[in-house]
Design a protein around this motif. Sequence first.
Motif, short mmCIF file in Angstrom:
data_model
loop_
_atom_site.label_atom_id
_atom_site.label_comp_id
_atom_site.label_asym_id
_atom_site.label_seq_id
_atom_site.Cartn_x
_atom_site.Cartn_y
_atom_site.Cartn_z
N UNK A 184 -111.34 15.03 -4.04
CA UNK A 184 -109.96 15.06 -4.35
C UNK A 184 -109.08 13.98 -4.85
N UNK A 185 -108.33 13.86 -5.80
CA UNK A 185 -107.44 12.94 -6.41
C UNK A 185 -106.27 12.83 -5.31
N UNK A 186 -105.42 11.85 -5.54
CA UNK A 186 -104.17 11.60 -4.61
C UNK A 186 -103.31 12.83 -4.31
N UNK A 187 -103.07 13.24 -3.34
CA UNK A 187 -102.36 14.39 -2.88
C UNK A 187 -101.65 13.88 -1.42
N UNK A 188 -100.80 14.69 -1.11
CA UNK A 188 -100.08 14.73 0.38
C UNK A 188 -100.39 15.69 1.14
N UNK A 189 -101.54 16.35 0.97
CA UNK A 189 -102.03 17.47 1.66
C UNK A 189 -103.14 17.19 2.71
N UNK A 190 -103.11 17.70 3.92
CA UNK A 190 -103.87 17.56 4.98
C UNK A 190 -105.24 17.83 4.51
N UNK A 191 -106.50 17.36 5.05
CA UNK A 191 -107.74 17.67 4.79
C UNK A 191 -108.15 18.97 5.51
N UNK A 192 -108.60 19.86 4.62
CA UNK A 192 -108.98 21.05 5.38
C UNK A 192 -110.01 21.17 6.33
#
Length: 404
Positions: A236-244
């Motif tokens: 993944x590139x930069x996101x604000x999402x939690x790692x699944x």
Amino acid sequence: MEKRRKVLLCVSGGIAVFKAAALTSKLIQSGYLVKVVMTKSATEFVSPLTFQALSRDHVYTNTFDEKDPANVQHIDVADWADVVLIAPATANIIAKLANGLADDMVSTTLLATTAPVLIAPAMNVHMYQHPAVLKNMSTLSSYGYEFIEPNEGYLACGYEGKGRLAEPEELLQVIDHHFTRRENPEWHGKTMLVTAGPTRETIDPVRYFTNRSSGKMGYAIAEEASARGANVTLISGPTNLPVPRGVNFISVESAEQMRQAVYSVFQENEMVIKCAAVADYRPKNTFDQKIKKQDGEWTIEMERTNDILKGLGERRTIGQTLVGFAAESQQIEEYAKKKIVSKNVDMIVANSITSPGSGFQGDTNEVTLYKRTGEVILVPMDTKVEVAKRILDEIMIIHKEIKK
């Protein structure tokens, strides 16, 4: 009517019992049938009446309080469950189970059940690290019990560290994933690579070029595939999402970092879904120091990045399934069909970034699946989680055909 899933919630004594009450409510709202068994210590924190009201069923607290003379209640309840969750699981109940002790309603039920058992520990950080507790957890793991690791943070005793019961939302997700895995045996052990999110192309230490991708679609695909039992690598590139939960996660920033990471694990995966919005261009020249504001215009010369999907199409081996994404604003069908040939992929997932509800950042999507066979499937507007499920269903159909 679809058979409803049955969850037996075993609650042992600890301040985190209030989270078990919240979980009970969430399970009921999600359509599960729930029965609750409590230790005497648990009833000191939250009354059985609370769980009765939330579960809409009897709450079991006493081995000798037989509610139905036709059945032995701890056997009946143990046989009823599709899955058992101990939450919170204290050091005491973990020790009892590991050593085969049965002296109350919870422990006798746990020894009697043949259903899968999930254990969510909650205790003081030093208790959680005690050799006896670690040994007991190791013993239970060797028996096939699955642990849901506690979170780190402020504990009720005043300490900070690992020992907080996982949040009700996390526990619900684990239950959901348990049933998803059980109901999708064909996915067990499959290897899948998913790319997600945007990339950032550096100009100087302050500035970069990027795009509007949130990563939500790719993360939903990775999470659902993992829940079904696949071994998933998410780059993944930069996101604000939690790692699944349960995925092997690799974080990258630039298109070149994405390319190197993808190529390094590509051959290890049976299925590859390239969902990331990778930059097509990057600055030809970058600067180590911040470029100061000056009078007049500033022109930045751009150069092409490597086409990762095309490179994968050239490198793919027999038996691999390759899927690409196309986020377009016009001529969607024409571009999608061209990509199938030019990139050598099995399917393109295309969507219009200008259609309400299906662009970047949102939680919904509407996509059209274009297969190499010529088949076209419209997946109507839905949450990205539900769209991910449909995409994976079609990917498995393609993969089975390729493996024939």
